[in-house]
Scaffold this active site. Structure first.
Site, PDB file in Angstrom:
ATOM      1  N   ARG A 121       0.878  -1.173   0.000  1.00 42.58           N
ATOM      2  CA  ARG A 121       0.000   0.000   0.000  1.00 42.58           C
ATOM      3  C   ARG A 121       0.911   1.218   0.000  1.00 42.58           C
ATOM      4  O   ARG A 121       1.778   1.339   0.879  1.00 42.58           O
ATOM      5  CB  ARG A 121      -0.862  -0.029   1.260  1.00 42.58           C
ATOM      6  CG  ARG A 121      -1.688   1.205   1.448  1.00 42.58           C
ATOM      7  CD  ARG A 121      -2.449   1.149   2.760  1.00 42.58           C
ATOM      8  NE  ARG A 121      -2.069   2.252   3.592  1.00 42.58           N
ATOM      9  CZ  ARG A 121      -2.805   2.718   4.593  1.00 42.58           C
ATOM     10  NH1 ARG A 121      -3.956   2.154   4.901  1.00 42.58           N
ATOM     11  NH2 ARG A 121      -2.393   3.734   5.306  1.00 42.58           N
ATOM     12  N   TYR A 126      -2.507  12.019   7.414  1.00 43.77           N
ATOM     13  CA  TYR A 126      -2.757  10.779   8.143  1.00 43.77           C
ATOM     14  C   TYR A 126      -2.402   9.597   7.227  1.00 43.77           C
ATOM     15  O   TYR A 126      -2.757   9.584   6.063  1.00 43.77           O
ATOM     16  CB  TYR A 126      -4.228  10.689   8.544  1.00 43.77           C
ATOM     17  CG  TYR A 126      -4.554   9.394   9.239  1.00 43.77           C
ATOM     18  CD1 TYR A 126      -4.263   9.219  10.580  1.00 43.77           C
ATOM     19  CD2 TYR A 126      -5.117   8.328   8.538  1.00 43.77           C
ATOM     20  CE1 TYR A 126      -4.526   8.028  11.221  1.00 43.77           C
ATOM     21  CE2 TYR A 126      -5.387   7.118   9.172  1.00 43.77           C
ATOM     22  CZ  TYR A 126      -5.084   6.979  10.509  1.00 43.77           C
ATOM     23  OH  TYR A 126      -5.346   5.788  11.133  1.00 43.77           O
ATOM     24  N   ASP A 184      -4.939   3.982  -0.044  1.00 47.57           N
ATOM     25  CA  ASP A 184      -6.058   4.292   0.862  1.00 47.57           C
ATOM     26  C   ASP A 184      -6.325   5.799   0.799  1.00 47.57           C
ATOM     27  O   ASP A 184      -5.433   6.598   1.084  1.00 47.57           O
ATOM     28  CB  ASP A 184      -5.656   3.880   2.283  1.00 47.57           C
ATOM     29  CG  ASP A 184      -6.816   3.904   3.258  1.00 47.57           C
ATOM     30  OD1 ASP A 184      -7.879   4.454   2.912  1.00 47.57           O
ATOM     31  OD2 ASP A 184      -6.651   3.381   4.380  1.00 47.57           O
ATOM     32  N   HIS A 198      -8.753   7.213   2.594  1.00 45.48           N
ATOM     33  CA  HIS A 198      -9.273   7.610   3.910  1.00 45.48           C
ATOM     34  C   HIS A 198     -10.508   8.501   3.833  1.00 45.48           C
ATOM     35  O   HIS A 198     -10.620   9.485   4.561  1.00 45.48           O
ATOM     36  CB  HIS A 198      -8.182   8.284   4.742  1.00 45.48           C
ATOM     37  CG  HIS A 198      -7.253   7.292   5.361  1.00 45.48           C
ATOM     38  ND1 HIS A 198      -7.641   6.437   6.348  1.00 45.48           N
ATOM     39  CD2 HIS A 198      -5.964   7.011   5.096  1.00 45.48           C
ATOM     40  CE1 HIS A 198      -6.627   5.668   6.676  1.00 45.48           C
ATOM     41  NE2 HIS A 198      -5.602   5.977   5.927  1.00 45.48           N
ATOM     42  N   GLU A 245      -8.908   2.327  -1.848  1.00 42.33           N
ATOM     43  CA  GLU A 245      -9.687   2.055  -0.624  1.00 42.33           C
ATOM     44  C   GLU A 245     -10.361   3.310  -0.091  1.00 42.33           C
ATOM     45  O   GLU A 245      -9.765   4.393  -0.100  1.00 42.33           O
ATOM     46  CB  GLU A 245      -8.703   1.501   0.404  1.00 42.33           C
ATOM     47  CG  GLU A 245      -9.274   1.305   1.787  1.00 42.33           C
ATOM     48  CD  GLU A 245      -8.205   0.881   2.773  1.00 42.33           C
ATOM     49  OE1 GLU A 245      -7.147   0.374   2.348  1.00 42.33           O
ATOM     50  OE2 GLU A 245      -8.418   1.080   3.979  1.00 42.33           O
ATOM     51  N   GLU A 294     -13.890  -0.770   6.288  1.00 39.43           N
ATOM     52  CA  GLU A 294     -13.197  -0.901   7.573  1.00 39.43           C
ATOM     53  C   GLU A 294     -13.970  -0.235   8.705  1.00 39.43           C
ATOM     54  O   GLU A 294     -13.759  -0.561   9.871  1.00 39.43           O
ATOM     55  CB  GLU A 294     -11.747  -0.391   7.503  1.00 39.43           C
ATOM     56  CG  GLU A 294     -11.621   1.109   7.372  1.00 39.43           C
ATOM     57  CD  GLU A 294     -10.179   1.597   7.341  1.00 39.43           C
ATOM     58  OE1 GLU A 294      -9.350   0.980   6.651  1.00 39.43           O
ATOM     59  OE2 GLU A 294      -9.894   2.601   8.003  1.00 39.43           O
ATOM     60  N   ARG A 335     -13.882  -4.997   3.755  1.00 35.91           N
ATOM     61  CA  ARG A 335     -12.759  -4.742   4.654  1.00 35.91           C
ATOM     62  C   ARG A 335     -13.064  -4.954   6.144  1.00 35.91           C
ATOM     63  O   ARG A 335     -12.164  -4.854   6.976  1.00 35.91           O
ATOM     64  CB  ARG A 335     -12.327  -3.272   4.481  1.00 35.91           C
ATOM     65  CG  ARG A 335     -11.842  -2.912   3.108  1.00 35.91           C
ATOM     66  CD  ARG A 335     -10.352  -2.955   3.004  1.00 35.91           C
ATOM     67  NE  ARG A 335      -9.673  -2.046   3.883  1.00 35.91           N
ATOM     68  CZ  ARG A 335      -8.565  -2.348   4.555  1.00 35.91           C
ATOM     69  NH1 ARG A 335      -8.039  -3.559   4.472  1.00 35.91           N
ATOM     70  NH2 ARG A 335      -7.989  -1.456   5.336  1.00 35.91           N
ATOM     71  N   GLU A 388      -4.508  -7.235   5.168  1.00 34.04           N
ATOM     72  CA  GLU A 388      -3.620  -6.114   5.536  1.00 34.04           C
ATOM     73  C   GLU A 388      -2.674  -6.543   6.657  1.00 34.04           C
ATOM     74  O   GLU A 388      -3.064  -7.266   7.571  1.00 34.04           O
ATOM     75  CB  GLU A 388      -4.473  -4.927   6.012  1.00 34.04           C
ATOM     76  CG  GLU A 388      -3.639  -3.709   6.365  1.00 34.04           C
ATOM     77  CD  GLU A 388      -4.494  -2.500   6.733  1.00 34.04           C
ATOM     78  OE1 GLU A 388      -5.729  -2.637   6.849  1.00 34.04           O
ATOM     79  OE2 GLU A 388      -3.911  -1.411   6.899  1.00 34.04           O
ATOM     80  N   TRP A 417     -12.397  12.327   6.765  1.00 36.99           N
ATOM     81  CA  TRP A 417     -11.108  11.651   6.583  1.00 36.99           C
ATOM     82  C   TRP A 417     -11.318  10.189   6.807  1.00 36.99           C
ATOM     83  O   TRP A 417     -12.329   9.788   7.344  1.00 36.99           O
ATOM     84  CB  TRP A 417     -10.041  12.196   7.530  1.00 36.99           C
ATOM     85  CG  TRP A 417     -10.189  11.696   8.917  1.00 36.99           C
ATOM     86  CD1 TRP A 417     -11.015  12.168   9.885  1.00 36.99           C
ATOM     87  CD2 TRP A 417      -9.514  10.577   9.495  1.00 36.99           C
ATOM     88  NE1 TRP A 417     -10.902  11.430  11.017  1.00 36.99           N
ATOM     89  CE2 TRP A 417      -9.981  10.447  10.806  1.00 36.99           C
ATOM     90  CE3 TRP A 417      -8.540   9.686   9.018  1.00 36.99           C
ATOM     91  CZ2 TRP A 417      -9.533   9.449  11.659  1.00 36.99           C
ATOM     92  CZ3 TRP A 417      -8.098   8.700   9.870  1.00 36.99           C
ATOM     93  CH2 TRP A 417      -8.590   8.594  11.179  1.00 36.99           C
TER      94      TRP A 417
END
Ligand SMILES: O=C(O)[C@H](O)[C@@H](O)[C@H](O)[C@H](O)CO
Ligand SMILES: [Mg+2]
Length: 403
Positions: free
Chosen positions: A147, A159, A211, A213, A237, A263, A284, A340, A403
């Site tokens: 990633r 982040y 990602d 986010h 992602e 996630e 996820r 992951e 985020w």
């Protein structure tokens, strides 16, 4: 198999973890991960005040019944705190059932579907060069999938990008939320250059993930997905916040870049439109947030109908208990995609002895009965809880952003 005792262990070997231990009359016990990053003590209260008193005396072998008792019985269904608590109970009960059957958990689930579990590593850099150096390091360690996240000129802190070269980022890096500044324009202009550089340096075979986010709007995500098509990502992602599942229709209409999401989901209902409309490619939700094995396997089965595969969340803020159980699930589940892997610190690994192994970019499941992860309670006591929070994001004009 009566439950005779249950209690919560909070420990912070570098970061906070919440673990539920359930003990049966015969002495067989199981443990479950109840960690909800940045909201740990809410789950502790939920378990101690509402769940544990109702567990004592129940038959530990009735996993399905206990799941519905806790899920329907609360009246207040779903939500991350509730589902983290239900997940911890479920993981501990599957651990007990597998130990009682003298089987590693993956055998109880249906047996091995693969020899090893492909993982992806995190590679981050303050700039593109720094990120490429991390990719090189991880490729040498045997990873087939990485990633990639890099700093963006003009955005001071992002982040998901480590502060210093060679370090990892910490998901909850301050007692109260740190405030980051975000610019979608700068990000969208810069990030395709990162993938171009990765492909140029490492060729076509390496699996490359990214990602976002949750920071984009649907049309911006569509633009990004389209822009990176030549670099054939394994997945993009969390490109938008996903409360509105319909957003993915628009993204999907514009791009063939595979999409991963979930996630922050905790229920099959969060996925229904996404799956039925074939708007996503990977799910996820980790076992410790999605209702444990009992519920996540239902999500995985629904996903399988639509050619969607698993790609479980595996950051450092899920404990080795969650990771260990995930490796059993990954070894069994027919529609596995990837796992992951953000390695835990040695302090964390010492608190949670486990029998899974990492080798050549893959996890290898252990053969010990149960999910193969334990907790050293005496050592855990040496690391008291410390409040830690995830950051928040503001646009350059001060507007609070996703985020
Ligand atoms: O893909 C990931 O691993 C993540 O997005 C994490 O960094 C989460 O943000 C973190 O786990 C929140 O607690
Ligand atoms: Mg993520």
């Amino acid at each position: 198999m009566k439950i005779s005792d249950a209690y919560v262990i909070v420990t912070s070997p570098g970061r906070n973890f919440v673990t539920l231990k359930i003990v049966t009359e015969s002495g067989t016990y199981g443990i479950g991960d109840a960690t909800l990053n940045g909201r740990e003590m809410a789950v502790v209260a939920y378990l101690e005040e509402h769940v544990i008193p109702a567990l004592i005396g129940r038959d530990a072998s009735r996993i399905e019944d206990i799941w519905h008792y806790l899920y329907r019985g609360a009246y207040w269904r779903r939500g991350p705190v509730t589902m983290a608590a239900v997940s911890a109970v479920d993981l501990a009960l599957w651990d007990i059932k597998a130990k009682a059957a003298c089987m590693p958990l993956y055998q109880l689930l249906g047996g091995r579907s693969r020899e090893r579990v492909m993982t992806y590593a995190h590679c981050t850099g303050r700039d593109i060069e720094g990120c490429l150096a991390e990719v090189e390091k991880h490729v040498k360690l045997g990873y087939r999938a990485v990633r990639v996240q890099a700093g963006v000129p003009g955005i001071p802190t992002i982040y998901g990008v480590a502060k210093n070269a060679g370090e990892r980022y910490e998901p909850a890096d301050a007692e109260l939320p740190a405030e980051h500044v975000w610019s979608t324009e700068k990000y969208l202009n810069h990030v395709p250059k990162l993938f171009a550089a990765v492909r140029e340096r490492f060729g076509d075979e390496l699996h490359v993930l990214h990602d976002v986010h949750h920071r984009l709007t649907p049309i911006e995500a569509a633009r990004l997905g389209k822009a990176v098509e030549p670099y054939h990502l394994f997945w993009l992602e969390d490109c938008v916040p996903a409360e509105n599942q319909e957003s993915f229709r628009l993204i999907r209409q514009h791009t063939t870049t595979p999409l991963a999401v979930g996630e922050v989901f905790n229920s099959i209902h969060d996925y229904r439109e996404l799956l039925e409309n074939q708007w996503i490619d990977y799910i996820r939700t980790p076992l410790s947030h999605g209702g444990g094995i009992t519920h996540v396997r239902r999500i995985a089965d629904l996903a399988g109908l639509y050619h969607v595969r698993t790609g479980f969340h595996g950051p450092t803020d899920l404990s080795p208990v969650c990771l260990g159980a995930a490796i059993h699930f990954d070894t069994w589940v027919p529609n596995f995609g990837i796992q992951e892997h953000m390695p835990h610190t040695s302090e964390t690994d010492a608190v949670f002895p486990h029998d899974y192994r990492f080798e050549d970019g893959h996890f290898l499941v252990g053969e010990a009965p149960g999910h193969g992860v334990d907790i050293d309670e005496a050592l855990a006591k040496q690391y008291p809880y410390k409040r830690a929070s995830l950051p928040v994001n503001r646009l350059e004009d001060g507007t609070l952003w996703h985020w």
